[in-house]
Every structure is written in structure tokens, then in C-alpha cells.
Write an enzyme that holds these catalytic residues in place. Structure first.
Site, PDB file in Angstrom:
ATOM      1  N   HIS A 114      37.253  43.683  49.982  1.00 50.96           N
ATOM      2  CA  HIS A 114      38.063  43.823  48.688  1.00 50.96           C
ATOM      3  C   HIS A 114      38.544  42.647  48.081  1.00 50.96           C
ATOM      4  CE1 HIS A 114      41.766  42.392  50.636  1.00 50.96           C
ATOM      5  NE2 HIS A 114      42.506  42.764  49.883  1.00 50.96           N
TER       6      HIS A 114
ATOM      7  N   HIS B 191      44.113  43.382  38.901  1.00 42.86           N
ATOM      8  CA  HIS B 191      44.468  43.775  40.545  1.00 42.86           C
ATOM      9  C   HIS B 191      45.975  44.187  40.484  1.00 42.86           C
ATOM     10  CE1 HIS B 191      45.021  42.158  44.715  1.00 42.86           C
ATOM     11  NE2 HIS B 191      44.794  43.612  44.623  1.00 42.86           N
TER      12      HIS B 191
ATOM     13  N   GLU C  87      42.939  38.541  34.672  1.00 37.83           N
ATOM     14  CA  GLU C  87      42.303  37.388  34.732  1.00 37.83           C
ATOM     15  C   GLU C  87      41.178  37.618  33.515  1.00 37.83           C
ATOM     16  OE1 GLU C  87      41.629  34.409  38.153  1.00 37.83           O
ATOM     17  OE2 GLU C  87      39.590  35.237  37.902  1.00 37.83           O
TER      18      GLU C  87
ATOM     19  N   HIS D 106      48.663  39.760  42.876  1.00 37.86           N
ATOM     20  CA  HIS D 106      48.309  40.583  41.613  1.00 37.86           C
ATOM     21  C   HIS D 106      48.040  39.617  40.494  1.00 37.86           C
ATOM     22  CE1 HIS D 106      50.133  44.322  43.899  1.00 37.86           C
ATOM     23  NE2 HIS D 106      48.959  43.964  44.496  1.00 37.86           N
TER      24      HIS D 106
ATOM     25  N   PRO E 233      37.506  40.684  43.533  1.00 41.89           N
ATOM     26  CA  PRO E 233      38.267  39.457  43.131  1.00 41.89           C
ATOM     27  C   PRO E 233      38.031  38.288  44.174  1.00 41.89           C
ATOM     28  CG  PRO E 233      39.855  40.777  44.138  1.00 41.89           C
ATOM     29  CD  PRO E 233      38.282  41.748  44.284  1.00 41.89           C
TER      30      PRO E 233
END
Length: 483
Positions: free
Chosen positions: A401, A239, A210, A207, A376
Site C-alpha cells: 500500500h 491519501h 500530491e 495523509h 504512494p
């Protein structure tokens, strides 16, 4: 294990069908990626395919081994006679992505010291410790799990007073999941207390929050501009998931589903693979609790973004707003309509829904373009903003994902040096990706070397015709939480 069925056409280089004892598995991956798949992922697929009445199962190219089910799985049942599986939802229920836009250009954050200052401000506003009460103690948790974003006090919805410009409630996959609230009566006080203290925190593992800058793909410039993007724009990607609340729901399902499976004579070769009929009392209880965790998860990401907004305003002035681009999940199960197939119950564990332009399930702001699919990368590598294509219907509009782990945390710590990690983060150069952790060694298991090459993952998704790249996102700074 299994028999490979060749497919025809240009896209077949990125699609593979494997006949396993339990049924047929579709894998979306380049030939190179497919050749490197761990035998264990096929073994786990076979166990999943032994769940009664399953009508479809696939892997995305970021697939890797999980508990009971691989991360990167889409599994589909008909509503009638269907099954629900906590193992094919994942323990972090509602885990997903969120992106906010800023009015800033990358040149505004060119100075490394300014990036460090911004990261310090974020740490001041965003609770870093998993059990810190932080800035959100005035929020009533029971309102959150019942009403999702609609349960927040008005001050946490900063653009709600300007409906024409508001994105807080409209630019999300779902702002509220309705469910039978009587299931909340059995939640222990300790879970309420712990979950309240974790609200608005990132958590550990992969997690993150950013700060990134984007490069628009020329072929999708019209879509990018419709979304409010411009070249060099600074964005914030988040995230996180449902924290202690989702963990408690997953843990309680283990005992309940175990009893139900014994009573019904259900099981596979993997005792950790849990499932029950949708209409079974245990299946229904889990469904309703899962939806409460989805409410928690979307609010959790929203509050992380709220804290980051406050930090940006500290550094760049109070006129600096961070409207929502989109929020979506990649660990969940729910009902969907698919053309000619009736009402289906779709599980996604580590897969992202990517709807094309014109699809009726797109939120209103994205009807004409398709919604942003937020993918991501690993720390220090690129992330992507994508949009679904009509060809995605073949995979129930599921794409990857993220990058997907290529080695375990323990193996990463053995095989990757701090110096290699520092090199990937450009430490000591003007292009340094600033990290809030003072010691890279403490987050070494999240280094880029622990993950697959995200560019190759995206190539497989686009090559298969499931989605297109709208923008590539390059990191400027990363904020990692703690457990």
C-alpha cells in the site's frame, strides 16, 4: 522465531514461507528486505495466526509494526466459522488512495512560482484545519454515512450530468456500502458533530494530496492509454481516510470486543489484538459500523478532490476538468469470492487489492484492463500506478500500500536533519517539490528518510508476479493537512 520453508522457481526470490507456532505466514519481499524484517513483525504474525479458523495470512514488502497487527497484512477466513478483527482493519477505517487526471503536461507547471500559486489556491479551497467547517457545511452527514457518494448533493458530482463521461460514481472501488443503519442510533452527538466538521479534510500523519507527473512504462503502454494516461501528464494523488468517524468506530470496538472475548474465552499473547466471530452480535455491530466508515472515507477523498479541482480551475480556467482515475481502500474487511474456495472474508490492513484484466470484480470501466492500483511513495519520492496480474491470486490479489515506515516518528526527528529533508525536496532548485507548510521542521517525521525505499518495494511486488507497473509518478507539489 519460526522455520523458513524454501520455495522453488524464479519468483521464489520474492516469496518466503515461515512456519510459526500459530501457523504458516507468507512474506512477499526480496531476500534483502526479508533479511531486515524486525523480529516484532513475526511475533505479531504469530499472535494473529492464533485467531481461530484463520486459513491464510501474508505480509507485503512494506510491512511494519502496528497496533495488534502489522501494517501490510492480508488475513483470510471462510465466511462460515469466520472471524472479524478491528485490529486487522486498522484504526483509520477505509483509509485509501484516489487519483484524478488533468489535461495538463508537466511543462505547464514547470515554473516553481506557478506551482506555489496553485498550492496557495488549493489551501484556499481545501480546509486545512482538522475541525474547520470549510466549504462543505451544506452536506448532510447522515446521507453520507448511509449512502456514500450517492448521498452527496448534485453540485459535488460535477460530471454526473454527462453519463457517458462521468467518472465520479463509476471509477471507484465502491460508491456505496450497504449496511444495517440501525447501528447509527448509538453514535453520540459529539461524534456526528466532529465528523461533520472534518468532512473533506486530509488529516495529519502520512495523509496528503500530491500533484505529480507520470512516466508510462513501455510494457504497459496499451493499458495506460486505455486508462487515459499520456507521458508527462499531470495527475493528483490523494491519501486520506475516515477521520473522526472511523476513529470513533474503532474506539467503540475496543470495549465491545474486549467484553465479547472475555465471555467467549478468546485471547492471544497480545491484549491489544481484538477479534470476535463474524456471527457474534459484537462482530456484526462492528461490521455494519465499519461499512458506514467506508462510506465516509470514499466521500472524504472525493471532496478533497473536488476542492482541488476548484483550485485548478482558478489557475488554469473553468474548462480544466479532473476526471477520476480510481479510488480504492487499503484498510478494510469484506466478503470476496475466490475460484474454488467459496465465500471468504478478507481483511486488508495496509494492503491494496489489485485485480487483473478480466476479473469479474473489476468495475465495468476496467473489466478489460484491470483496475488501477494506486501506490504512494514517501514525500519527495516516486509513487506508482500498477495493475494486478493473474499471479496475484496466490495472495488473494493483495499488494503493498506504500513504502512502509522504517523508523518511528520520534526516531526520525532525532536522526534526520531539516537540511537532509530539504535536500530530498530539492528546495531552492527549479525542480523544487513545493510544500504548503512554511516550516519543514513541522513535518520532518514525514520525510523520505522515515520510509523504506519505495522502488525496492515495487521491485518485490513485480518480482513476485503480483502486479505490473503502468506508470511511475514523480512529485511536483505536496499538500499536507493537520490533525
Amino acid at each position: 522465531m519460526g522455520t523458513l520453508h524454501p520455495l522453488s522457481g524464479e519468483q521464489a526470490r520474492y516469496e518466503h514461507e515461515v512456519e510459526l507456532p500459530g501457523g504458516r505466514l507468507r512474506v512477499y519481499a526480496s531476500e534483502q528486505q526479508f533479511a531486515t524484517l524486525d523480529y516484532k513483525v513475526l511475533e505479531m504474525a504469530d499472535n494473529n495466526l492464533h485467531i481461530p479458523n484463520i486459513r491464510y495470512m501474508s505480509y507485503t514488502p512494506d510491512v511494519h509494526v502496528g497496533v495488534g497487527t502489522c501494517i501490510g497484512t492480508t488475513a483470510v477466513w471462510s465466511e462460515k466459522g469466520g472471524y472479524v478483527s478491528p485490529s486487522i482493519v486498522g484504526s483509520d477505517i477505509g483509509c485509501g488512495m484516489r487519483v484524478h487526471l488533468t489535461p495538463l503536461h508537466k511543462r505547464d507547471l514547470q515554473d516553481v512560482e506557478l506551482r506555489r500559486k496553485l498550492v496557495r489556491k488549493i489551501e484556499r479551497h481545501l480546509p486545512m484545519e482538522a475541525h474547520a467547517r470549510g466549504a462543505f457545511s451544506d452536506i448532510r452527514l447522515e446521507h453520507i454515512v448511509r449512502k456514500g457518494l450517492h448521498g452527496l448533493p448534485g453540485k459535488y458530482l460535477p460530471d454526473s450530468y454527462t453519463p457517458r463521461k462521468s467518472t465520479a460514481l463509476s471509477h471507484v472501488e465502491s460508491s456505496r456500502f450497504a449496511f444495517d443503519e440501525s447501528v447509527l442510533d448509538d453514535i453520540p452527538d459529539a461524534t456526528w458533530h466532529r465528523s461533520h466538521r472534518q468532512l473533506g479534510t486530509l488529516g495529519g500523519g502520512n495523509h496528503f494530496a500530491e500533484i505529480q507527473t507520470i512516466e508510462i512504462d513501455e510494457a504497459q503502454r496499451a493499458t495506460a492509454e486505455a486508462w487515459g494516461l499520456f507521458d508527462g501528464q499531470v495527475i493528483v494523488m490523494i491519501h486520506s481516510g475516515s477521520r473522526a468517524w472511523g476513529g470513533a468506530v474503532s474506539q467503540s470496538a475496543t470495549a465491545g470486543f474486549g467484553r465479547a472475548m472475555r465471555e467467549l474465552g478468546l485471547g492471544t499473547a497480545d491484549p491489544r489484538l481484538l477479534f470476535a466471530p463474524l456471527d457474534h452480535p459484537e462482530g456484526q455491530r462492528y461490521l455494519h459500523l465499519m461499512y458506514s466508515a467506508l462510506n465516509y472515507a470514499v466521500v472524504n477523498r472525493h471532496l478533497i478532490a473536488y476542492a482541488i479541482r476548484e483550485a485548478f480551475r482558478d489557475v488554469f480556467g473553468t474548462k480544466c476538468e479532473l476526471p477520476t482515475l480510481y479510488d480504492l481502500m487499503h484498510n478494510y474487511a469484506w466478503s470476496e469470492q475466490h475460484d474454488g474456495l467459496g465465500e471468504l472474508f478478507v481483511h486488508r490492513k495496509g494492503t491494496t487489492r489489485a485485480l487483473p484484466a478480466g476479473h469479474p470484480d473489476n468495475p465495468k470501466p476496467y473489466r478489460s484492463t484491470g483496475h488501477p492500483a494506486l501506490i504512494p511513495g514517501s514525500m519527495g519520492t516516486a509513487s506508482y500506478l500498477m495493475v494486478g496480474l493473474p499471479g496475484g491470486a496466490d495472495n488473494y490479489y493483495s499488494i503493498c500500500h506504500g513504502a512502509g515506515r522504517v523508523r518511528s516518528r520520534s526516531a526520525t526527528k532525532r536522526l534526520v536533519t531539516v537540511e537532509e529533508f530539504a535536500g530530498a525536496m530539492k528546495i531552492g532548485t527549479p525542480e523544487e517539490i513545493v510544500v504548503n507548510h512554511h516550516s519543514l521542521e513541522s513535518i520532518l517525521d514525514e520525510s523520505p528518510q522515515a520510509y523504506k525505499n519505495v522502488d525496492e518495494i515495487i521491485d518485490s511486488v513485480t518480482g513476485a508476479g503480483l502486479a505490473a507497473v503502468v506508470a511511475k509518478c514523480k512529485p511536483l507539489a505536496a499538500i499536507k493537512g493537520s490533525k
